[in-house]
Design a protein around this motif. Structure first.
Motif, PDB file in Angstrom:
ATOM      1  N   GLU A  79       0.873  -1.171  -0.014  1.00  0.00           N
ATOM      2  CA  GLU A  79      -0.017   0.035   0.050  1.00  0.00           C
ATOM      3  C   GLU A  79       0.709   1.336   0.046  1.00  0.00           C
ATOM      4  N   ALA A  80       2.039   1.255   0.920  1.00  0.00           N
ATOM      5  CA  ALA A  80       2.838   2.129   0.808  1.00  0.00           C
ATOM      6  C   ALA A  80       3.534   2.497  -0.613  1.00  0.00           C
ATOM      7  N   LEU A  81       3.828   1.449  -1.310  1.00  0.00           N
ATOM      8  CA  LEU A  81       4.418   1.739  -2.477  1.00  0.00           C
ATOM      9  C   LEU A  81       3.685   2.449  -3.482  1.00  0.00           C
ATOM     10  N   ASP A  82       2.326   2.132  -3.490  1.00  0.00           N
ATOM     11  CA  ASP A  82       1.492   2.709  -4.416  1.00  0.00           C
ATOM     12  C   ASP A  82       0.929   4.292  -4.219  1.00  0.00           C
ATOM     13  N   LYS A  83       1.041   4.492  -2.846  1.00  0.00           N
ATOM     14  CA  LYS A  83       0.536   5.973  -2.146  1.00  0.00           C
ATOM     15  C   LYS A  83       1.535   6.767  -1.873  1.00  0.00           C
ATOM     16  N   VAL A  84       2.878   6.465  -1.618  1.00  0.00           N
ATOM     17  CA  VAL A  84       3.666   7.297  -1.064  1.00  0.00           C
ATOM     18  C   VAL A  84       4.404   7.731  -2.064  1.00  0.00           C
ATOM     19  N   SER A  85       4.878   9.262  -2.069  1.00  0.00           N
ATOM     20  CA  SER A  85       5.660   9.873  -3.004  1.00  0.00           C
ATOM     21  C   SER A  85       7.058  10.403  -2.230  1.00  0.00           C
ATOM     22  N   LEU A  86       8.029  10.250  -2.788  1.00  0.00           N
ATOM     23  CA  LEU A  86       9.471  10.880  -2.315  1.00  0.00           C
ATOM     24  C   LEU A  86       9.875  12.037  -2.989  1.00  0.00           C
ATOM     25  N   THR A  87      10.613  12.748  -2.124  1.00  0.00           N
ATOM     26  CA  THR A  87      11.398  13.874  -2.797  1.00  0.00           C
ATOM     27  C   THR A  87      12.644  13.624  -3.117  1.00  0.00           C
ATOM     28  N   VAL A  88      12.846  13.542  -4.688  1.00  0.00           N
ATOM     29  CA  VAL A  88      14.229  13.251  -5.351  1.00  0.00           C
ATOM     30  C   VAL A  88      14.866  14.398  -6.009  1.00  0.00           C
ATOM     31  N   SER A  89      16.137  14.385  -6.419  1.00  0.00           N
ATOM     32  CA  SER A  89      16.794  15.391  -7.264  1.00  0.00           C
ATOM     33  C   SER A  89      16.380  14.827  -8.798  1.00  0.00           C
ATOM     34  N   SER A  90      16.046  15.905  -9.513  1.00  0.00           N
ATOM     35  CA  SER A  90      15.647  15.601 -10.853  1.00  0.00           C
ATOM     36  C   SER A  90      16.779  15.096 -11.727  1.00  0.00           C
ATOM     37  N   PHE A  91      17.782  14.800 -11.245  1.00  0.00           N
ATOM     38  CA  PHE A  91      18.748  14.136 -12.237  1.00  0.00           C
ATOM     39  C   PHE A  91      18.794  12.693 -11.947  1.00  0.00           C
ATOM     40  N   ARG A  92      18.123  12.311 -11.025  1.00  0.00           N
ATOM     41  CA  ARG A  92      17.754  10.624 -10.566  1.00  0.00           C
ATOM     42  C   ARG A  92      16.809  10.186 -11.673  1.00  0.00           C
ATOM     43  N   ILE A  93      15.915  11.168 -12.144  1.00  0.00           N
ATOM     44  CA  ILE A  93      14.701  10.510 -13.221  1.00  0.00           C
ATOM     45  C   ILE A  93      15.257  10.938 -14.662  1.00  0.00           C
ATOM     46  N   GLY A  94      16.376  11.261 -14.889  1.00  0.00           N
ATOM     47  CA  GLY A  94      17.114  11.560 -16.070  1.00  0.00           C
ATOM     48  C   GLY A  94      16.351  13.215 -16.549  1.00  0.00           C
ATOM     49  N   GLU A  95      15.724  14.046 -15.638  1.00  0.00           N
ATOM     50  CA  GLU A  95      15.824  15.331 -15.984  1.00  0.00           C
ATOM     51  C   GLU A  95      16.893  16.181 -16.271  1.00  0.00           C
ATOM     52  N   ASP A  96      17.079  17.013 -17.268  1.00  0.00           N
ATOM     53  CA  ASP A  96      18.254  17.746 -17.620  1.00  0.00           C
ATOM     54  C   ASP A  96      17.790  19.106 -17.463  1.00  0.00           C
ATOM     55  N   LYS A  97      17.756  19.588 -16.052  1.00  0.00           N
ATOM     56  CA  LYS A  97      17.478  21.029 -15.769  1.00  0.00           C
ATOM     57  C   LYS A  97      18.485  21.588 -15.166  1.00  0.00           C
ATOM     58  N   GLN A  98      18.735  23.003 -15.215  1.00  0.00           N
ATOM     59  CA  GLN A  98      19.622  23.703 -14.525  1.00  0.00           C
ATOM     60  C   GLN A  98      19.395  24.043 -13.181  1.00  0.00           C
ATOM     61  N   GLY A  99      20.205  24.070 -12.188  1.00  0.00           N
ATOM     62  CA  GLY A  99      20.033  24.141 -10.940  1.00  0.00           C
ATOM     63  C   GLY A  99      19.619  22.984 -10.209  1.00  0.00           C
ATOM     64  N   ASP A 100      19.543  22.920  -8.989  1.00  0.00           N
ATOM     65  CA  ASP A 100      19.156  21.753  -8.036  1.00  0.00           C
ATOM     66  C   ASP A 100      17.576  21.603  -7.932  1.00  0.00           C
ATOM     67  N   THR A 101      16.931  21.116  -8.695  1.00  0.00           N
ATOM     68  CA  THR A 101      15.448  20.817  -8.892  1.00  0.00           C
ATOM     69  C   THR A 101      14.886  19.786  -8.260  1.00  0.00           C
ATOM     70  N   HIS A 102      14.059  19.739  -7.479  1.00  0.00           N
ATOM     71  CA  HIS A 102      13.261  18.483  -6.690  1.00  0.00           C
ATOM     72  C   HIS A 102      12.246  17.922  -7.310  1.00  0.00           C
ATOM     73  N   VAL A 103      11.905  16.836  -7.401  1.00  0.00           N
ATOM     74  CA  VAL A 103      10.515  16.440  -8.153  1.00  0.00           C
ATOM     75  C   VAL A 103       9.979  15.358  -7.067  1.00  0.00           C
ATOM     76  N   LYS A 104       8.781  15.082  -7.338  1.00  0.00           N
ATOM     77  CA  LYS A 104       8.108  14.115  -6.444  1.00  0.00           C
ATOM     78  C   LYS A 104       7.825  12.882  -7.252  1.00  0.00           C
ATOM     79  N   GLU A 105       8.142  11.652  -6.730  1.00  0.00           N
ATOM     80  CA  GLU A 105       8.242  10.375  -7.480  1.00  0.00           C
ATOM     81  C   GLU A 105       7.668   9.274  -6.749  1.00  0.00           C
ATOM     82  N   ASN A 106       6.894   8.539  -7.335  1.00  0.00           N
ATOM     83  CA  ASN A 106       6.150   7.420  -6.558  1.00  0.00           C
ATOM     84  C   ASN A 106       7.068   6.349  -6.189  1.00  0.00           C
ATOM     85  N   LEU A 107       6.877   5.941  -4.863  1.00  0.00           N
ATOM     86  CA  LEU A 107       7.964   5.061  -4.298  1.00  0.00           C
ATOM     87  C   LEU A 107       8.138   3.839  -5.194  1.00  0.00           C
TER      88      LEU A 107
END
Length: 747
Positions: free
Chosen positions: A35-63
């Motif tokens: 249940e936690a795997l499907d409902k909880v979202s983590l705050t991660v850096s954008s480079f972990r998901i392949g986002e190429d953005k300037q600066g240290d951007t954070h995104v929400k991603e499902n667990l």
């Protein structure tokens, strides 16, 4: 290497005994973890998901999605039942009382198993206080037990397991646990390398082995990222038991103890707690006590200050004040010997005038000498702090003036009034001008598709189109490739989260007085709404469609066009934006655009919101809210279109003055002498537009010397232009009421 699978033949499995004693920690919890795997979202850096953005951007991603990535932040170590770490259970309460327990058993109750694990008899009372930790008999790192790396399947409730990389001797780690060097992490079961991330526990080693190694338990994360560490999974005959580390009591606890948002509160956006629920409650009680302590201390300080205030003087004491002042002025000033000596040395060295020998210089004398000589003449030992503060303030002002002169800026001069009467006359004049303009506003949720369609062909944008070389209409603007804004369509049920503005009325100026007088006349005010902090992610995460008007049955570029208009819906090709916009760090970067609902990249036009990406997708992406704009640019930005439950469209426009989304109809100017035809789309909403007109008119009067004439004519000679006419109410729409400023409710 030792584990629970190597106990003596015929002996009772020690894991079974520990599980019997501590039923809370060793309770199977696989369903809670799913249940936690499907409902909880983590705050991660954008480079972990392949986002190429300037600066240290954070995104929400499902667990679940995050654990399936190669660049994940933590792992799940799965131990099979035949090869698990050595646990021991003990009761701190019984141990303090001197009773036999697991931590300090009596000789007759001690049960030494084949693997050396010490457990307590099942008849020990107070089992609720039993806590479990990895035993000191587990001499080597638990990675030496060769656990598997376990990850959830992308869609189904299945597990994928990978074996750890082994050296030539078939070992994953042969380093012993040295408790003295591990500090608070001595009960994790990891060695020093796999706690602090050295050698075979480093990030470099993990990358070299294709993510088939165990990184340090306490590796430093990027700022703002989730602090979740490795978790353990015990695959027992009763089911899978997931354990999480509590950083407060420094013990492995059942994963369910960290999921109160899921198991108890059933929160909409649940989070995994850092502390177990026992430590969390203790922390809340501790913080409440600290808060009470601060409040009581503040009250005591205020009471002491109140007691220290001088008592009011009676009539006799008041009459004696002039005589006391004359006596004090006639008395010689008391100067210490050190000050006199310092002044004398300063005179010898710098040749100061003899007048300063009479007494130490006061701040007033120093400021007077600064005006005469251009610099402060400092007497050592006298007013050091005041002198340093004045000198620093003077240097800062001079530096700012020099920078402004280099940039060609003129110093802003605040208007000064020679007498209070002049200021009162200006305020009265401003109030009269504000009351001359009747502001017509609309509720936020007022359907306005009729007004929008009418303005498409009657409103002209104040810029020259590169193709037609003329000022285009609003319809031609949305069809032009030179446009900077689009219409973002949100169907019912997928709206951004709007919240009421906390401070919609300016606290300074005469606007609040005008509103107060209008309230007494029965004027109704509508609240201003903005995209609230509950909308954690960028509104592009909601995947809005691109809405564009399409001409039906004719050419909109031909004069006299009267055909209908249809709508074209287009899906965006860039996917949802997962950047966070609601944190304090993100809002500081967004500045005046923090309430638009967009993230920093989708405001500046970076990454997926860039102009290049818009061209590459054939216009099927959402560009930055401010992308490509000049310093003075009249081209409209993005508009929002919300669909209500009656399939009616609500168009919203951004006001660049009050920085909120307002109903589109409140920006329209109508020609009341020509059937209330819409002739202009204002940049500001009706409330801010009126304030701007009055401000500019007052500036013009003061500049041209017309203030006196306005005062003599009681303001009647200066009737404010651009006063909007009453708008047209659509059929089937709710009755229109007056808006935030001086709006008159329709009869």
């Amino acid at each position: 290497m030792s584990g629970y699978g190597q106990h003596a033949a015929g002996a009772v499995d020690p894991l079974t005994q520990v599980m019997t004693l501590d039923t809370v920690t060793f309770q199977p919890n696989e369903e809670v973890f799913w249940e936690a795997l499907d409902k909880v979202s983590l705050t991660v850096s954008s480079f972990r998901i392949g986002e190429d953005k300037q600066g240290d951007t954070h995104v929400k991603e499902n667990l679940r999605t995050h654990l399936g990535r190669d660049n994940r932040m933590f792992d799940i170590l799965c131990f099979k039942e035949h090869n698990m770490p050595l646990f021991e259970a003990h009761s701190p309460r019984l141990r303090k009382a001197g009773l036999g327990g697991v931590g300090a058993p009596d000789a007759e109750d001690e049960n030494e198993n084949g693997n050396g694990t010490t457990t307590a008899a099942p008849s020990v009372p107070d089992r609720e206080r039993v806590i479990t930790r990895i035993s000191d008999k587990q001499q080597q790192c638990i990675v030496s037990l060769k656990p598997t790396l376990m990850y959830p399947h992308e869609k189904t409730k299945d597990w994928v397991e990978l074996e750890l990389w082994q050296d030539s001797q078939g070992s994953c780690c042969n380093y012993p646990r040295m408790r003295k060097t591990l500090g608070n992490y001595k009960n994790t079961g990891f060695c020093q390398r796999h706690v602090f991330g050295g050698e075979n526990g480093s990030e470099i080693y993990w990358t070299q082995k294709s993510s088939k190694a165990v990184r340090g338990f306490n590796l430093v994360r990027n700022q703002g990222e989730s602090k979740l560490r490795h978790m353990l999974c015990l695959d027992t005959h009763k089911g899978k038991i997931f354990l999480k580390w509590c950083t407060q009591c420094h013990l492995w606890k059942n994963f369910s103890e960290f999921c109160d948002d899921i198991t108890v509160h059933n929160a909409e956006n649940p989070q995994i707690d850092t502390f177990c629920h026992v430590c969390k409650k203790r922390q809340m009680v501790s913080r409440s006590k600290q808060l009470e302590k601060r409040r009581s201390l503040r009250k005591s300080q205020l009471s002491q200050q109140t007691q220290a205030l001088p008592k009011p003087l009676n009539e006799g004491e008041v009459n004696q004040l002039p005589m006391q002042a004359e006596a004090a002025a006639a008395a010689p000033a008391a100067v210490s010997a050190e000050v006199v000596e310092a002044v004398a040395q300063d005179i010898v060295q710098h040749g100061a005038p003899a007048s300063i020998i009479d007494a130490p210089q006061t701040p007033e004398i120093q400021e007077a000498q600064e005006k005469e000589n251009g610099e402060l003449m400092k007497v050592p030992g006298v007013g050091d702090s005041a002198f340093a503060a004045r000198q620093q303030r003077t240097d800062a002002i001079r530096k700012k003036k020099d920078v402004d002169l280099l940039k060609g800026k003129k110093a802003k001069q605040k208007r000064k009034f020679s007498n209070p009467e002049e200021k009162k006359k200006l305020n009265k004049r401003q109030i009269r001008m504000l009351k001359q303009i009747i502001v017509k506003d609309f509720p936020f949720h007022h359907p306005n598709e009729h007004d929008f369609l009418q303005s498409l062909d009657t409103v002209k944008i104040d810029y020259v189109d590169n193709v037609s070389k003329s000022k285009p209409t609003l319809r031609q603007y949305f069809e032009s490739s030179d446009r900077l804004g689009d219409i973002l369509f949100f169907p019912f049920g997928k709206w951004p989260v709007f919240a009421e503005e906390n401070n919609p009325i300016p606290k300074r100026g005469n606007l609040s007085k005008v509103m107060a007088s209008d309230v007494q006349k029965g004027v109704k005010y509508y609240p201003s709404l903005r995209v609230g902090d509950t909308q954690e992610l960028c509104i592009v995460n909601l995947m809005p469609m691109l809405l564009s008007p399409v001409s039906v049955g004719g050419d909109a570029h031909q004069p006299g066009f009267q055909s209908g208009t249809d709508w074209r819906y287009q899906q965006i090709k860039t996917g949802p934006c997962v950047c966070i916009r609601s944190t304090s760090e993100a809002k500081k970067k967004l500045e005046n655009y923090k309430f638009t609902g967009f993230c920093y990249g989708c405001v500046k036009g970076e990454g997926m919101a860039s102009q290049e990406n818009w061209i590459a997708t054939g216009g099927a992406s959402i560009r930055g809210f401010n992308a490509g704009r000049k310093k003075v640019d009249h081209r409209p930005r993005h508009l929002l279109c919300l669909e209500n439950n009656s399939n009616q469209k609500i168009f919203l426009k951004w006001c660049t003055q009050c920085h909120t989304w307002k109903n589109y109809s409140t920006f329209l100017k109508r020609d009341e002498q020509n059937g209330n035809v819409i002739i202009k789309l204002n940049t500001f909403c009706a409330v801010c537009h009126r304030r701007q007109m009055v401000s500019r008119k007052l500036q013009n009067l003061n500049r041209n010397g017309g203030a006196a004439a306005a005062e003599n004519n009681n303001g009647s000679a200066y009737t404010m232009p651009d006063s909007p006419s009453p708008p047209v109410v659509q059929e089937g729409s709710p009755p229109m009421a007056a808006g935030p400023i001086a709006a008159v409710e329709a009869e």
